[in-house]
Design a protein around this motif. Structure first.
Motif, PDB file in Angstrom:
ATOM      1  N   THR A   1       0.863  -1.180   0.000  1.00 36.80           N
ATOM      2  CA  THR A   1       0.000   0.000   0.000  1.00 36.80           C
ATOM      3  C   THR A   1       0.898   1.228   0.000  1.00 36.80           C
ATOM      4  N   SER A   2       0.346   2.360  -0.391  1.00 35.48           N
ATOM      5  CA  SER A   2       1.147   3.575  -0.433  1.00 35.48           C
ATOM      6  C   SER A   2       0.251   4.786  -0.209  1.00 35.48           C
ATOM      7  N   ALA A   3       0.894   5.913   0.113  1.00 37.71           N
ATOM      8  CA  ALA A   3       0.173   7.170   0.288  1.00 37.71           C
ATOM      9  C   ALA A   3       1.161   8.320   0.110  1.00 37.71           C
ATOM     10  N   PRO A   4       0.767   9.356  -0.619  1.00 32.42           N
ATOM     11  CA  PRO A   4       1.642  10.526  -0.732  1.00 32.42           C
ATOM     12  C   PRO A   4       1.750  11.211   0.621  1.00 32.42           C
ATOM     13  N   LYS A   5       2.943  11.665   0.937  1.00 32.90           N
ATOM     14  CA  LYS A   5       3.196  12.323   2.205  1.00 32.90           C
ATOM     15  C   LYS A   5       3.623  13.768   1.957  1.00 32.90           C
ATOM     16  N   GLY A   6       3.293  14.636   2.893  1.00 34.35           N
ATOM     17  CA  GLY A   6       3.755  16.010   2.810  1.00 34.35           C
ATOM     18  C   GLY A   6       5.173  16.121   3.318  1.00 34.35           C
TER      19      GLY A   6
ATOM     20  N   GLY B   1      15.347   9.297  -9.551  1.00 33.78           N
ATOM     21  CA  GLY B   1      13.925   9.010  -9.710  1.00 33.78           C
ATOM     22  C   GLY B   1      13.649   7.654 -10.319  1.00 33.78           C
ATOM     23  N   SER B   2      14.565   7.169 -11.151  1.00 34.77           N
ATOM     24  CA  SER B   2      14.345   5.885 -11.826  1.00 34.77           C
ATOM     25  C   SER B   2      14.984   4.709 -11.102  1.00 34.77           C
ATOM     26  N   THR B   3      15.746   4.996 -10.045  1.00 33.74           N
ATOM     27  CA  THR B   3      16.417   3.905  -9.320  1.00 33.74           C
ATOM     28  C   THR B   3      16.117   3.972  -7.820  1.00 33.74           C
ATOM     29  N   ILE B   4      16.868   4.793  -7.099  1.00 29.09           N
ATOM     30  CA  ILE B   4      16.772   4.845  -5.640  1.00 29.09           C
ATOM     31  C   ILE B   4      15.372   5.206  -5.166  1.00 29.09           C
ATOM     32  N   LEU B   5      14.717   6.111  -5.902  1.00 29.61           N
ATOM     33  CA  LEU B   5      13.429   6.641  -5.452  1.00 29.61           C
ATOM     34  C   LEU B   5      12.239   6.029  -6.187  1.00 29.61           C
ATOM     35  N   LYS B   6      12.490   5.072  -7.045  1.00 23.73           N
ATOM     36  CA  LYS B   6      11.408   4.478  -7.828  1.00 23.73           C
ATOM     37  C   LYS B   6      10.337   3.886  -6.913  1.00 23.73           C
ATOM     38  N   GLY B   7       9.107   4.390  -7.037  1.00 22.78           N
ATOM     39  CA  GLY B   7       7.994   3.874  -6.252  1.00 22.78           C
ATOM     40  C   GLY B   7       7.885   4.445  -4.853  1.00 22.78           C
ATOM     41  N   ILE B   8       8.904   5.179  -4.394  1.00 25.99           N
ATOM     42  CA  ILE B   8       8.867   5.707  -3.023  1.00 25.99           C
ATOM     43  C   ILE B   8       9.000   7.227  -2.986  1.00 25.99           C
ATOM     44  N   GLY B   9       9.185   7.852  -4.145  1.00 28.06           N
ATOM     45  CA  GLY B   9       9.312   9.301  -4.166  1.00 28.06           C
ATOM     46  C   GLY B   9       9.145   9.847  -5.566  1.00 28.06           C
ATOM     47  N   GLU B  10       8.804  11.114  -5.643  1.00 25.20           N
ATOM     48  CA  GLU B  10       8.620  11.802  -6.914  1.00 25.20           C
ATOM     49  C   GLU B  10       9.458  13.077  -6.896  1.00 25.20           C
TER      50      GLU B  10
ATOM     51  N   HIS C   1      13.064  15.522  -3.629  1.00 22.55           N
ATOM     52  CA  HIS C   1      11.831  14.794  -3.954  1.00 22.55           C
ATOM     53  C   HIS C   1      10.828  14.851  -2.813  1.00 22.55           C
ATOM     54  N   GLN C   2       9.585  14.541  -3.162  1.00 25.66           N
ATOM     55  CA  GLN C   2       8.497  14.405  -2.198  1.00 25.66           C
ATOM     56  C   GLN C   2       8.251  12.929  -1.971  1.00 25.66           C
ATOM     57  N   GLN C   3       8.050  12.576  -0.727  1.00 25.43           N
ATOM     58  CA  GLN C   3       7.950  11.166  -0.362  1.00 25.43           C
ATOM     59  C   GLN C   3       6.615  10.546  -0.772  1.00 25.43           C
ATOM     60  N   LEU C   4       6.711   9.363  -1.281  1.00 26.99           N
ATOM     61  CA  LEU C   4       5.560   8.476  -1.421  1.00 26.99           C
ATOM     62  C   LEU C   4       5.809   7.353  -0.427  1.00 26.99           C
TER      63      LEU C   4
END
Length: 543
Positions: A292-297, A330-339, A511-514
């Protein structure tokens, strides 16, 4: 890895925590217990008047009550928590709260307006990191007794210094620093201290005890915290709302994503909270697990201490913004967990800009370094909390900085070590994350764009202050935006602030956390909230 052999069966039998750490792993978690693998090494104190860390905020959100709380059904609003109702005076200065009847702390002591007043008093007089959220309304040690007072047992009155937008005031009171403590219980654990020039009170308002103790009224009560090991919460049967479905919740300190994934697959934990992209993909393919996931501030950034003469050069500050490989991260370390997101207001905030003007451009960075008189680069250090994604981000930045001649030494540490050094302004570069304290653009604007007193003795310890960035003009603009009642005009003021921070600041926002979690499919009611203090666990059950 700490607690890899944490034995839940022993815990249920009431054996001391120290005995648990060497016990064999328990393959299936008990039906009445939630076990989460979570990096909780950032916890420094459990006192809600002092704690200002992500992990602590989650625990506090589940163990303490507030006057008002964010309405998860509509995050533009707050709803009553301990408060049954409230009203605001015609001049916008006095907020009067009526408490719900029959409230009790976990101790069994009744909750009264006097407890609320004491909670505000101790926050202001202790004057720890989160105190500014309350103090910004004109409160100090000399006037707090009059500005935050009990009118009677069920009526609390809060007086502010200016006619702020009511949503701003109420959102601030929904921050964890507004947690209401059991004054009778806390006063039983007050330690006597000798007044000093910096602290004029003769007691510590129970701070030493509350660092590991508990005096709340939330759906769960804190049983134990062992630094870098575990947090254990138990159901509070005196809770005024719907009782927690599970008897206890355990957060096991597990920093490595792979260790969390393996423990989840084995059934040693029910939830994995710090997953990297590869482990997240593996869990998604397991038919016994789900994600599950949710955008975070919450935004991730690096900051440059302006006490370092090289980092204080405007051209160097800008050069750093061209020495981050945002796309690769964005395409490696943060893939799926940040934008990728380069402005200080997260998406969804009033006035948030969705502009990402910087790309990796080593040639541009070299030009800027040459203008700064540093054509061959320089040596510098970065304090990094061990674990992902920060370690991976730091290593990526180390490599790209090197392309421009900047030799970066990474100094690893746990969350407590890196935060303590950062808060003392003793770093060169810090990499970390920042989450909103309340749902209002001022929460981030105040910390990134305001620094009322840049001296080492400054009491408003914003991120700008931590990085010794002296910005009187931006500070005034931030204050003006806070008082603007017209939402459209206020949004434009924040957009202007964001553009100035992009161009001139010592902050490189990445980045902003997902937020993501892997969990076993027998869990029901697990949901990640929109902020670090709204990951509530009381509604979770197991099949």
């Amino acid at each position: 890895m700490m607690l890899e052999k944490f034995a839940l069966r022993s815990l249920l039998a009431g054996v001391a925590m120290s005995a648990l750490l060497a016990s064999p792993a328990f393959a299936v978690t008990p039906a009445d217990t939630l076990v989460e693998g979570f990096a909780i090494d950032d916890i420094i104190s459990m006192d809600p008047g002092e704690a200002f860390e992500f992990s602590t905020a989650e625990v506090t959100g589940n163990t303490y009550d507030l006057l008002v709380r964010l309405d998860l059904a509509d995050t533009s609003k707050v709803k009553g928590d301990l408060a049954e109702s409230w009203k605001i005076s015609d001049d916008g200065l006095v907020y009067t709260f009526k408490l719900k009847p029959g409230l009790k702390f976990a101790s069994g002591n009744p909750i009264t307006a006097a407890d609320v007043a004491y909670s505000f008093e101790r926050v202001v007089k202790l004057d720890k990191s989160p105190a500014f959220i309350i103090e910004q309304f004109g409160l100090n040690g000399d006037n707090v007794a009059e500005k935050a007072k009990a009118v009677d047992d069920t009526t609390f009155q809060f007086t502010v210094d200016k006619a702020y937008a009511p949503s701003f005031v109420l959102n601030c009171l929904s921050a964890t620093v507004g947690s209401v403590v059991d004054s009778k219980l806390v006063k039983q654990h007050v330690a006597t201290v000798a007044p000093t020039a910096d602290y004029k009170y003769d007691n510590d308002f129970g701070n030493a005890w509350l660092k590991t103790g508990y005096a709340g009224s939330g759906p769960y009560k804190l049983r134990e915290w062992r630094a870098n090991e575990a947090v254990v919460m138990e159901r509070n049967d005196n809770y005024h709302g719907e009782k927690a479905k599970l008897a206890r919740v355990i957060y096991r300190n597990m920093k490595e994503s792979s260790a969390q994934r393996l423990a989840l697959e084995a059934g040693d934990i029910d939830v994995a909270r710090n997953l990297e992209p590869n482990d997240l993909d593996a869990i998604a393919k397991n038919d016994k697990l789900t994600t599950t996931s949710a955008p975070k501030g919450t935004i991730y950034y690096i900051s440059l201490n302006q006490k370092n003469p090289n980092l204080a050069k405007p051209e160097v500050r800008q050069a750093f913004k061209y020495l981050v490989d945002y796309d690769a991260m964005g395409s490696t370390i943060l893939k799926g967990i940040g934008e990728i997101h380069q402005t200080f207001l997260p998406k969804g905030d009033l006035g948030a800009l969705d502009e990402n003007p910087f790309k990796l451009d080593v040639a541009k960075a070299k030009e800027l370094l040459a203008k700064a008189g540093l054509p061959d680069g320089f040596k510098v250090t970065m304090d990094v909390r061990s674990g992902q994604p920060t370690t991976g981000m730091a290593e990526s930045i180390q490599q790209t900085l090197g392309q421009a001649g900047i030799k970066l030494e990474i100094i690893p540490g746990d969350g407590k070590q890196t935060l303590t050094k950062y808060r003392a302004r003793n770093h060169d570069i810090y990499i970390g994350n920042w989450g909103q304290d309340y749902f209002d653009p001022n929460s981030n604007a105040q910390t990134f764009a305001s620094n009322p007193d840049n001296s080492d003795a400054g009491k408003t310890k914003t991120l700008a202050w931590r990085n010794a960035w002296d910005i009187p003009d931006l500070t005034k603009q931030t204050e003006a935006a806070l008082l603007e009642k017209d939402a459209g005009k206020r949004a434009d003021m924040y957009k202007d602030l964001e553009k100035k921070i992009l161009d001139t600041s010592p902050f490189v926002i990445i980045h902003q956390q997902l937020e993501v979690a892997g969990l076993r499919k027998n869990l029901k009611g697990f949901k990640l909230g929109p902020s670090f203090d709204t990951n509530f666990v009381s509604a979770i059950s197991k099949d």
